[in-house]
Design a protein around this motif. Structure first.
Motif, PDB file in Angstrom:
ATOM      1  N   LEU A 359       1.000  -1.229  -0.093  1.00  0.00           N
ATOM      2  CA  LEU A 359       0.089   0.140   0.043  1.00  0.00           C
ATOM      3  C   LEU A 359       0.843   1.349   0.008  1.00  0.00           C
ATOM      4  O   LEU A 359       1.760   1.349   0.910  1.00  0.00           O
ATOM      5  CB  LEU A 359      -0.962   0.054   1.343  1.00  0.00           C
ATOM      6  CG  LEU A 359      -1.821   1.176   1.492  1.00  0.00           C
ATOM      7  CD1 LEU A 359      -2.841   1.077   0.435  1.00  0.00           C
ATOM      8  CD2 LEU A 359      -2.382   1.603   2.763  1.00  0.00           C
ATOM      9  N   PHE A 360       0.636   2.122  -0.755  1.00  0.00           N
ATOM     10  CA  PHE A 360       1.253   3.394  -0.988  1.00  0.00           C
ATOM     11  C   PHE A 360       0.297   4.509  -0.448  1.00  0.00           C
ATOM     12  O   PHE A 360      -0.780   4.604  -1.107  1.00  0.00           O
ATOM     13  CB  PHE A 360       1.783   3.632  -2.503  1.00  0.00           C
ATOM     14  CG  PHE A 360       2.647   2.480  -3.096  1.00  0.00           C
ATOM     15  CD1 PHE A 360       4.074   2.723  -2.817  1.00  0.00           C
ATOM     16  CD2 PHE A 360       1.978   1.688  -3.606  1.00  0.00           C
ATOM     17  CE1 PHE A 360       4.771   1.730  -3.484  1.00  0.00           C
ATOM     18  CE2 PHE A 360       2.722   0.681  -4.304  1.00  0.00           C
ATOM     19  CZ  PHE A 360       4.174   0.672  -4.271  1.00  0.00           C
ATOM     20  N   ASP A 372       3.379  -2.960   4.151  1.00  0.00           N
ATOM     21  CA  ASP A 372       2.989  -4.196   3.585  1.00  0.00           C
ATOM     22  C   ASP A 372       1.723  -4.427   4.407  1.00  0.00           C
ATOM     23  O   ASP A 372       1.665  -4.374   5.556  1.00  0.00           O
ATOM     24  CB  ASP A 372       3.826  -5.144   4.002  1.00  0.00           C
ATOM     25  CG  ASP A 372       3.661  -6.656   3.831  1.00  0.00           C
ATOM     26  OD1 ASP A 372       2.287  -6.859   3.806  1.00  0.00           O
ATOM     27  OD2 ASP A 372       4.676  -7.511   3.378  1.00  0.00           O
ATOM     28  N   VAL A 373       0.598  -4.724   3.997  1.00  0.00           N
ATOM     29  CA  VAL A 373      -0.833  -4.801   4.608  1.00  0.00           C
ATOM     30  C   VAL A 373      -1.380  -6.241   4.635  1.00  0.00           C
ATOM     31  O   VAL A 373      -2.434  -6.250   4.555  1.00  0.00           O
ATOM     32  CB  VAL A 373      -1.939  -3.849   3.871  1.00  0.00           C
ATOM     33  CG1 VAL A 373      -1.408  -2.420   4.041  1.00  0.00           C
ATOM     34  CG2 VAL A 373      -1.855  -4.005   2.583  1.00  0.00           C
ATOM     35  N   GLY A 399       1.617  -1.669 -10.839  1.00  0.00           N
ATOM     36  CA  GLY A 399       2.605  -2.712 -10.634  1.00  0.00           C
ATOM     37  C   GLY A 399       4.265  -2.266 -10.446  1.00  0.00           C
ATOM     38  O   GLY A 399       4.250  -1.628  -9.368  1.00  0.00           O
ATOM     39  N   SER A 400       5.138  -2.432 -11.166  1.00  0.00           N
ATOM     40  CA  SER A 400       6.423  -1.973 -10.877  1.00  0.00           C
ATOM     41  C   SER A 400       6.503  -0.384 -11.265  1.00  0.00           C
ATOM     42  O   SER A 400       7.795   0.098 -11.052  1.00  0.00           O
ATOM     43  CB  SER A 400       7.574  -2.666 -12.027  1.00  0.00           C
ATOM     44  OG  SER A 400       7.194  -2.648 -13.209  1.00  0.00           O
ATOM     45  N   ASN A 401       5.604   0.193 -11.800  1.00  0.00           N
ATOM     46  CA  ASN A 401       5.705   1.656 -12.188  1.00  0.00           C
ATOM     47  C   ASN A 401       4.911   2.462 -11.260  1.00  0.00           C
ATOM     48  O   ASN A 401       3.641   2.008 -10.992  1.00  0.00           O
ATOM     49  CB  ASN A 401       5.409   2.176 -13.622  1.00  0.00           C
ATOM     50  CG  ASN A 401       5.726   3.329 -13.897  1.00  0.00           C
ATOM     51  OD1 ASN A 401       6.691   4.367 -13.353  1.00  0.00           O
ATOM     52  ND2 ASN A 401       4.940   3.824 -14.922  1.00  0.00           N
ATOM     53  N   LEU A 402       5.539   3.438 -10.574  1.00  0.00           N
ATOM     54  CA  LEU A 402       4.578   4.162  -9.330  1.00  0.00           C
ATOM     55  C   LEU A 402       4.544   5.705 -10.011  1.00  0.00           C
ATOM     56  O   LEU A 402       5.763   6.208 -10.157  1.00  0.00           O
ATOM     57  CB  LEU A 402       5.321   4.078  -8.023  1.00  0.00           C
ATOM     58  CG  LEU A 402       4.535   4.610  -6.878  1.00  0.00           C
ATOM     59  CD1 LEU A 402       3.173   3.811  -6.487  1.00  0.00           C
ATOM     60  CD2 LEU A 402       5.429   4.903  -5.488  1.00  0.00           C
ATOM     61  N   MET A 403       3.350   6.472 -10.038  1.00  0.00           N
ATOM     62  CA  MET A 403       3.243   7.725 -10.281  1.00  0.00           C
ATOM     63  C   MET A 403       2.809   8.402  -8.913  1.00  0.00           C
ATOM     64  O   MET A 403       1.690   7.846  -8.408  1.00  0.00           O
ATOM     65  CB  MET A 403       2.317   7.740 -11.417  1.00  0.00           C
ATOM     66  CG  MET A 403       2.580   7.214 -12.752  1.00  0.00           C
ATOM     67  SD  MET A 403       1.633   7.342 -13.856  1.00  0.00           S
ATOM     68  CE  MET A 403       2.205   6.474 -15.550  1.00  0.00           C
ATOM     69  N   PRO A 418       9.430  -2.832  -3.238  1.00  0.00           N
ATOM     70  CA  PRO A 418       8.565  -1.651  -2.477  1.00  0.00           C
ATOM     71  C   PRO A 418       9.771  -1.036  -1.169  1.00  0.00           C
ATOM     72  O   PRO A 418       9.262   0.023  -0.928  1.00  0.00           O
ATOM     73  CB  PRO A 418       7.513  -2.307  -1.855  1.00  0.00           C
ATOM     74  CG  PRO A 418       7.264  -3.533  -2.881  1.00  0.00           C
ATOM     75  CD  PRO A 418       8.794  -3.878  -3.399  1.00  0.00           C
ATOM     76  N   LYS A 419      10.654  -1.824  -0.845  1.00  0.00           N
ATOM     77  CA  LYS A 419      11.458  -1.218   0.292  1.00  0.00           C
ATOM     78  C   LYS A 419      12.215  -0.329  -0.273  1.00  0.00           C
ATOM     79  O   LYS A 419      12.966   0.561   0.449  1.00  0.00           O
ATOM     80  CB  LYS A 419      12.013  -2.388   1.047  1.00  0.00           C
ATOM     81  CG  LYS A 419      11.417  -3.287   1.593  1.00  0.00           C
ATOM     82  CD  LYS A 419      12.120  -4.548   2.291  1.00  0.00           C
ATOM     83  CE  LYS A 419      11.176  -5.325   3.329  1.00  0.00           C
ATOM     84  NZ  LYS A 419      11.999  -6.488   3.891  1.00  0.00           N
TER      85      LYS A 419
END
Length: 434
Positions: A359-360, A372-373, A399-403, A418-419
């Motif tokens: 979760l972002f 991590d949820v 997925g592997s891309n975060l905006m 994610p870490k």
């Protein structure tokens, strides 16, 4: 001339010292709003494509295919070629006065323009063209805490909008020191807003042929089946887009809560409001039916859902006037009877996105948290990372891309680990915002 106090957080730095008369001096940065009347005729003729603009005051983000759309609050939309996330390229700017929200189906982009819904053909992203418009469907709106309204005359809308200009004024004033002392060995931030006003009475169930983009959690627009859903005040508004280029004003569903955001998930609609989360059964997309409301104290409230869990953030904010900064996990396995699983305290949570089990969560000017949820009962013990060198308003996980979008610009990350998010690119704003 009227003076009103609006709820907006303004940074105030106390720099004075105690005097023998217990008087202090404060330097205050005050946001002043001055109303102006804007002609709808002029606004409606202003929609057009221009060469690229710089990012100055970013709002919502939306992505579809290789293109990214960034709202410039009240001004229009930046069109960005994002085929290479490490090197996003501005290609054009669509001037849309009063724009705050975006949705895209196929090659048609839907946008609000003050009171109107505008449909634009973006087949050629550098040359967007208006193809249709539904007039007078929105009656008011909020842009970062600054509202606008349709002006009425005798019960009918007149041909103008009551809008506002924003100015920041720095002033030094004398105060009673006791009023500013926090009692904990330091000074605290005050909240104030000077408002100078002079009013005038006049003045994802898509078919293969239908491809939608993806919005962030702060969205007020959502696409489902052959409908565009929009939320405004206490209304859920439906537009029929069987013919995407010709949206039709279809239906308005009223609620008794002030709706802020909309998140479609499977055959449900989850609406974030200032006092609770509304859940609608959307099995028949033409007839959404309210199933339940999960109530909470007054606060700004976006929501995302995965499986049987809704993740709801509540924050103190400009227009929300709340006192809670937290994330609620809500069991929605029985959508007619949502139940709180657990509450986690946050700092000032804004938008959020989930790529389960990651979760972002945006914390405004505090940055971005990654959780991590997997274990719903120990989320606070599984903070994977916390990035504090940014302003985080809303986020979209692909997925592997975060905006991520914030007041200081647009960020893209490789989120494979994610870490350890890896920055791919940043589009900074032209100048620092107040």
């Amino acid at each position: 001339m009227k003076t009103q106090l609006l709820p907006f957080i303004v940074f105030v730095i106390s720099i004075g010292l105690f005097s023998c008369n217990d008087q202090c001096e404060e330097t205050r940065i005050t946001r002043r709003l001055t109303p102006l009347t804007r002609s709808l005729t002029e606004l409606r003729s202003s929609v057009k494509a221009e060469s690229k603009h710089e990012l100055v005051r970013p709002g919502k983000i939306y992505t579809k295919g290789n293109y990214l759309f960034i709202n410039e609050i009240k001004e229009g939309i930046h069109v960005v070629d994002n085929s290479d996330p490490a090197n996003p390229r501005f290609v054009s700017f669509i001037v849309i006065p009063g724009n705050g929200d975006i949705a895209v189906r196929n090659n048609i982009l839907y946008a609000d323009s003050f009171s109107d819904l505008v449909a634009l053909d973006i087949s050629d992203p550098e040359n967007a063209k208006e193809v249709s418009r539904v007039q007078n469907v929105f009656r008011s709106g909020q842009f970062d805490g600054v509202g606008w309204n349709v002006l009425y005359n005798g019960g009918s809308p007149v041909v103008s909008i009551q809008d506002y200009t924003v100015d920041y004024v720095t002033e030094t004033v004398s105060t009673n020191c006791e009023e500013n002392w926090a009692g904990n060995g330091g000074w605290f931030w005050n909240e104030m807003l000077s408002f100078t006003a002079s009013f005038s009475a006049s003045g994802s169930a898509s078919s293969a042929a239908q491809t939608n983009g993806q919005a962030g959690s702060m969205a007020r627009f959502a696409l489902y089946d052959k409908y565009l859903y929009t939320v405004e005040q206490n209304n859920l508004h439906l537009f029929n887009i069987t013919n995407p280029a010709q949206p039709g004003d279809f239906k308005t569903v009223s609620t008794n809560l002030n709706i802020e955001t909309i998140f479609p998930y499977e055959n449900k609609l989850f609406l974030g409001t200032t006092t609770g989360m509304l859940i609608f059964d959307n099995a028949n997309p033409a007839e959404p039916k309210q199933l339940s409301v999960f109530q909470h104290g007054r606060a700004c409230d976006p929501v995302v859902v995965h499986d049987d869990v809704a993740y709801v953030t509540l924050r103190t904010g400009t227009a929300c006037a709340g006192t809670q900064n937290q994330m609620d996990l809500v069991d929605v396995s029985d959508a007619s009877s949502p139940k709180l699983i657990k509450t986690y305290q946050m700092e000032n949570p804004h938008g959020l996105s989930i790529n389960f089990p990651t979760l972002f969560l945006c914390e405004g000017d505090k940055g971005l948290k990654v959780f991590d949820v997997k274990d719903k009962m120990t989320v606070d013990q599984h903070l994977l990372s916390f990035y504090k060198d940014m302003d985080a308003y809303d986020v979209i996980s692909l997925g592997s891309n975060l905006m991520l979008i914030g007041k200081d610009g647009f960020y893209q990350y490789d989120a494979s680990d994610p870490k350890n998010l890896r920055l791919l690119s940043k589009i900074p704003v032209k100048k620092a915002l107040p």
